[in-house]
Scaffold this motif. Structure first.
Motif, short mmCIF file in Angstrom:
data_model
loop_
_atom_site.label_atom_id
_atom_site.label_comp_id
_atom_site.label_asym_id
_atom_site.label_seq_id
_atom_site.Cartn_x
_atom_site.Cartn_y
_atom_site.Cartn_z
N LEU A 16 28.87 44.21 32.24
CA LEU A 16 28.77 43.38 31.57
C LEU A 16 29.22 43.10 30.30
CD1 LEU A 16 27.51 40.73 34.34
CD2 LEU A 16 29.45 42.16 34.49
N ASN A 75 40.66 44.61 40.53
CA ASN A 75 40.93 43.43 40.85
C ASN A 75 39.57 42.93 40.60
OD1 ASN A 75 43.02 44.13 41.76
ND2 ASN A 75 42.39 43.50 44.21
N VAL A 76 38.20 42.93 40.60
CA VAL A 76 37.03 43.04 40.13
C VAL A 76 36.83 42.26 38.62
CG1 VAL A 76 34.65 42.90 39.94
CG2 VAL A 76 35.72 43.54 42.38
N GLY A 79 39.33 39.70 37.14
CA GLY A 79 38.77 38.01 37.12
C GLY A 79 37.53 38.39 36.08
N LEU A 80 36.86 39.25 36.19
CA LEU A 80 35.05 39.21 34.98
C LEU A 80 35.61 38.75 33.89
CD1 LEU A 80 32.30 42.07 37.13
CD2 LEU A 80 32.60 39.46 37.12
N ALA A 82 39.37 38.01 32.38
CA ALA A 82 39.06 36.73 32.07
C ALA A 82 38.19 35.72 31.89
CB ALA A 82 40.10 36.42 33.68
N LEU A 83 37.33 35.77 32.53
CA LEU A 83 36.34 34.56 32.78
C LEU A 83 35.32 34.94 31.54
CD1 LEU A 83 34.18 35.10 36.17
CD2 LEU A 83 35.30 32.66 35.01
N ARG A 84 34.75 36.96 30.87
CA ARG A 84 34.41 36.62 29.81
C ARG A 84 35.01 35.17 28.75
NH1 ARG A 84 29.94 36.48 27.78
NH2 ARG A 84 29.09 37.25 29.03
N GLN A 86 37.48 33.05 29.17
CA GLN A 86 37.49 32.09 28.73
C GLN A 86 36.20 31.30 28.64
OE1 GLN A 86 37.54 30.78 33.72
NE2 GLN A 86 40.05 31.54 33.27
N GLU A 87 35.03 31.89 28.13
CA GLU A 87 33.79 32.19 28.46
C GLU A 87 33.27 31.86 26.18
OE1 GLU A 87 30.12 31.02 29.42
OE2 GLU A 87 31.31 30.87 30.37
N ALA A 92 42.79 32.44 29.62
CA ALA A 92 43.37 33.57 30.08
C ALA A 92 42.81 33.71 30.97
CB ALA A 92 42.03 35.12 29.50
N ARG A 93 43.82 34.34 32.15
CA ARG A 93 43.99 33.92 33.88
C ARG A 93 44.14 36.12 34.15
NH1 ARG A 93 48.43 32.86 37.94
NH2 ARG A 93 47.64 34.49 38.33
N SER A 94 43.23 36.02 34.83
CA SER A 94 43.99 37.13 35.45
C SER A 94 44.94 37.52 37.16
CB SER A 94 42.80 38.05 36.76
OG SER A 94 42.58 37.12 37.47
N THR B 57 28.44 36.33 33.88
CA THR B 57 30.11 36.82 32.69
C THR B 57 29.62 35.21 31.95
OG1 THR B 57 30.73 38.76 34.18
CG2 THR B 57 32.06 36.82 32.26
N GLU B 65 39.29 32.48 38.95
CA GLU B 65 38.79 33.23 38.68
C GLU B 65 37.39 33.86 39.93
OE1 GLU B 65 40.46 35.29 37.12
OE2 GLU B 65 41.43 34.09 35.62
N VAL B 69 37.95 37.61 42.25
CA VAL B 69 36.59 38.57 42.12
C VAL B 69 35.86 38.62 43.75
CG1 VAL B 69 34.46 39.12 40.89
CG2 VAL B 69 36.19 38.31 39.32
N ARG B 145 47.21 32.13 44.18
CA ARG B 145 46.51 32.36 43.31
C ARG B 145 45.47 32.53 44.83
NH1 ARG B 145 44.36 31.11 37.58
NH2 ARG B 145 43.59 33.33 37.79
#
Lengths: 416, 416
Positions: A16, A75-76, A79-80, A82-84, A86-87, A92-94, B57, B65, B69, B145
């Motif tokens: 992470l 894929n994992v 997603g992670l 994209a989440l980071r 966004q944070e 962003a999106r995956s 994350t 997302e 994941v 999605r």
């Protein structure tokens, strides 16, 4: 909006913390005004774990199921990431392969790109998304099943997106900070190149420089995608790393750009081969079928024997394929398709290559190379040349010495 | 061709050996002449690992997302199960949610089924595939999605497929061998039930029997899907486990089918609540907003005080929500929306319930229950009833004793 492709390999997204580090590099490019397509690999180790499970379940596995399982690591990460982002406040999106869609052939585990339609992703950029995070290494077949591109395929995914979306540049973030004149572990005079031509990079990649996948360089060359290799683990700016580009972009190129080597080579010679039309096919056909990766091939001029003309045929292959090669050749002899007096192996050789597009217009590079090796008392066993490369096989024990001597001879430690 | 749905949970596919074990159970049903749809969970521990990464994350993560994941664990198991079946000579392939497609709502992380069109999968069965291995817990939204159904959603996926494909039965393989008259850890007289009615299973599931997800039982009841719970870790045949079915299939049903308990309950009483229209809403509205899961509610008859009518209002909730409940109530009092003389907590209670569809036609079950508890000197603190269930709150220290006494009283150890 100008668009950039950024690719992060497995070690760059290994946990992470590293994903966050990579996300900051993406954020910076967004702040500079770019839309960004990010291509991610699986967290390092994950793909090997998945492959291990597949192979532990089925030795002769169905490649379609292999692809369905092995693609999940990317894929994992997508997603992670994209989440980071966004944070961090970056929209962003995956995207998984089938969502884009990344259309490929049905050749599972070694699929090739067919098309990457822009509609879906362009619509999301238009909605205000600044970053599309794409799972690398995967696509979808005409039958609607998940495909993968073969190991290292994420580099190729990155270049394909850069081509499809007309990206300004494709930045490959990895665990080295660029392409060097030679391996810095061999000589501390090794120098990072600011630019290198596609053709040179292609020769270096196929010679074993592990910075980029050969296939991604080929694709970049075909679509003129400016490719940059740079470090995930350093602060980087617009001048970092090495740009792999069209030779027109390289103002002053040296005759030789780099010295490459390959340590674990073996040389095999068939002595006194009966020389007749089709003899090369009779030798190398069985070797190919046995899965031997033959690299260099040299055939001497024929001699006249009482029983007809004979010749010596020498080839090189990886050291760990010598047994397999010997078996294939001896079986061909037993089957009567080839005949020879002796089969001589030399498993203690290394290959040294000098590469440079400048060779095209400069005579005497080979002579300079051979003189430099002779000055160090290094005996040359086999020579092959291409338009921009000269390769020799030498005794493995002289490998470091030869690389250092050639690096000095061609002034590779000096800029310009 | 008759069709069966078989579902394997996380512990049943925890490693390659267990996947092989599960695959053998599938193979046996194919040999009996069934086409089989297999629903798999992620290998146990994998979903938690993925959830940990998402939460590590982003605290307030984008559920889209999260779903992308977290759904990947099931994809891995589906591919591995298909490979194992192929290895055994059973024609099988894996299906991800978007490939079927499993159409759901867009409510990410708690999506609901919209439709499961049969065309794609039926075409593959027609081609000769005997087994479709489906990644559980996931689907695809109208926006294309990936969605997930919430934890435990694979049971629900299994029932939904059984309904959509008209399966003869839906077998849920898990780590227990069926549904028991009560928890075998409390009394060794607990007996496995051969059959139980949907309504009874629903009450038991919502009372904390962790064998099946409540939602999957609801769905099975609505579509009359015969549901069987049985063990992954034992040799099983067509009579194993417990069949959850329509009550018409149960020839002779006892008055009471099972005794359930819930250990960590708390009782809270508002003493001297000013009784007026809307007072219940004024109390339980704030509790719901605070996320307190109120279970039983009892209101005493009003008494006339000098300042108007007052009543006592008692409710139960999980022990670990008492602090939150107190805070919500005290804030409501401070805000003047409710008034009461005292707030009394009792965090040392347990809930005991007897469940049975036979109650509908038998009077006196409650009286029998209360008499049995009185004979053991167990004091009843709160009582609630439904058509097929009677629940009481008692001191926690008497919980085992009460379960054993009721199990004896209703002859649950005896068959028929």
């Amino acid at each position: 909006m100008p668009l950039l492709v950024m690719k992060f390999g497995g070690t760059s997204v290994a946990d992470l913390g590293r994903i966050e580090n990579a996300a900051r590099k993406v954020q910076r490019e967004v702040e500079r005004g770019y839309d960004v397509i990010v291509i991610v690999s699986a967290m390092s180790g994950k793909t090997n774990e998945l492959v291990g499970w597949v192979e532990g379940t089925s030795k002769l596995y169905d490649a379609r199921e292999y692809d369905a399982v092995v693609s999940s690591g990317e894929n994992v990460t997508a997603g992670l990431m994209a989440l980071r982002l966004q944070e961090m406040g970056v929209p962003a999106r995956s995207w998984q392969g089938w969502q884009v869609p990344i259309n490929t052939t049905s050749a599972h585990s070694s699929a090739r790109f067919v098309s990457i339609p822009r509609e879906n992703m362009d619509a999301k950029f238009a909605e205000g998304f600044k970053v599309a995070v794409v799972a690398g290494f995967q696509g979808v077949s005409p039958e609607g099943r998940i495909t993968t591109l073969g190991r290292g395929g994420s580099d190729t995914t990155a270049v394909a997106f850069a081509a499809a979306f007309g990206a300004e540049r494709c930045d490959i973030y990895t665990d080295v900070d660029g392409v060097y004149t030679t391996d810095p572990r061999i000589t501390d005079k090794a120098r990072k190149l600011d630019k290198i031509a596609f053709e040179e990079m292609l020769e270096l990649a196929s010679l074993g420089a592990k910075v980029l996948q050969t296939r991604s360089v080929e694709l970049a060359m075909r679509y003129k995608v400016r490719l940059r290799v740079l470090s995930s683990f350093e602060d980087t700016d617009e001048n970092s790393g090495t740009l792999v580009c069209d030779e027109d972009e390289i103002m002053e190129s040296k005759v030789v750009s780099g010295v490459a080597y390959s340590r674990d080579e073996a040389k095999m010679t068939l002595v006194g081969v009966q020389d007749r039309p089709g003899i090369a096919a009779a030798i190398f056909g069985p070797l190919a079928e046995a899965g031997v990766n033959v690299d260099m091939i040299v055939q001497n001029i024929s001699e006249m024997d009482p029983n007809g003309p004979t010749t010596d045929m020498t080839f090189s292959c990886p050291t760990n394929q010598v047994l397999r090669a010997r078996k294939a050749i001896e079986e061909a002899k037993a089957a009567g398709t080839i005949s020879y007096a002796d089969l001589v192996e030399d498993a203690d050789v290394a290959k040294i290559s000098v590469v440079g597009i400048g060779m095209r217009s400069h005579a005497g590079v080979a002579a300079t190379m051979f003189k430099a090796l002779a000055a160090e008392n290094v005996n040359i066993k086999v020579i092959t040349t291409s338009e921009i490369k000269i390769s020799v096989l030498i005794d493995r024990k002289y490998m470091e010495l030869a690389v250092q001597a050639l690096h000095d001879t061609f002034d590779l430690d000096k800029v310009g």
